[in-house]
Design a protein around this motif. Structure first.
Motif, mmCIF file in Angstrom:
data_model
loop_
_atom_site.group_PDB
_atom_site.id
_atom_site.type_symbol
_atom_site.label_atom_id
_atom_site.label_comp_id
_atom_site.label_asym_id
_atom_site.label_seq_id
_atom_site.Cartn_x
_atom_site.Cartn_y
_atom_site.Cartn_z
ATOM 1 N N THR A 44 -13.224 19.129 -13.680
ATOM 2 C CA THR A 44 -12.629 20.323 -14.277
ATOM 3 C C THR A 44 -12.495 20.087 -15.776
ATOM 4 O O THR A 44 -12.264 18.954 -16.220
ATOM 5 N N SER A 48 -8.231 24.710 -21.213
ATOM 6 C CA SER A 48 -8.626 26.021 -20.705
ATOM 7 C C SER A 48 -9.890 26.478 -21.424
ATOM 8 O O SER A 48 -10.122 26.144 -22.580
ATOM 9 N N ASP A 50 -12.187 29.836 -22.370
ATOM 10 C CA ASP A 50 -12.325 31.281 -22.455
ATOM 11 C C ASP A 50 -13.749 31.611 -22.044
ATOM 12 O O ASP A 50 -14.701 31.324 -22.785
ATOM 13 N N PRO A 128 -16.993 29.842 -13.560
ATOM 14 C CA PRO A 128 -16.454 28.834 -14.481
ATOM 15 C C PRO A 128 -17.434 27.676 -14.673
ATOM 16 O O PRO A 128 -18.295 27.426 -13.821
#
Length: 178
Positions: A44, A48, A50, A128
């Protein structure tokens, strides 16, 4: 029955990432494959991401590629600014194309010299970045490019290719040189 399956299959196909891989060694032989994302990403992003920001998305993909290489004791791919510009150009050329198809890799080697061979992974997705990295890992030819210890320079370039503000569709090219 067939009509019902078709109605179900179309949304599923639209929701998955379309990925292709290509590499050209000294002989210039292309290889390619299409794949969909795997079930459970093993990486991951550290922050974060965008999804509407192609540069942020590309940086997250590069982080994921190097995480996958580290898991296999392979040196990281060194980010190359020349290749970053080429990758964005190659991704942009695919906007509107019904399928992801590789352009020849020789121009990459000419624009960013100093390599014996080149390879490329492509993606078009609204998923993602960890899903794209996992799909590349799950696909033998993508994984081959991703973890090849001789491919030490690279960059990913992504461009907005449609979608909605909440679910942008991004086309990305990851070019490697070795």
């Amino acid at each position: 029955m067939l009509r019902a399956l078709t109605r179900l299959a179309i949304p599923l196909l639209l929701a998955t990432a379309l990925l292709t891989a290509c590499g050209a060694g000294p002989s210039g032989d292309p290889r390619g494959v299409e794949a969909t994302p795997g079930p459970s990403p093993t990486w991951t992003p550290s922050g974060s991401v965008d999804l509407a920001d192609p540069e942020q998305y590309a940086a997250a993909l590069e982080e994921g590629v190097n995480a996958a290489r580290a898991q296999r004791d392979v040196p990281p791919v060194e980010h190359d600014e020349c290749l970053a510009a080429v990758a964005v150009e190659r991704a942009g050329a695919l906007i509107g194309a019904p399928k992801l198809v590789h352009a020849p890799l020789e121009p990459v080697q000419e624009t960013c010299p100093g390599s014996a061979f080149a390879a490329e992974n492509l993606s078009r997705t609204d998923q993602p970045p960890q899903d794209v990295v996992q799909a590349w890992i799950d696909s033998p030819s993508h994984r081959e490019n991703l973890v090849d210890p001789e491919l030490l320079r690279g960059a990913i370039g992504c461009v907005r290719a449609g979608g909605t503000p909440a679910m942008p569709l991004l086309t990305c090219s990851h070019v490697f040189l070795g």
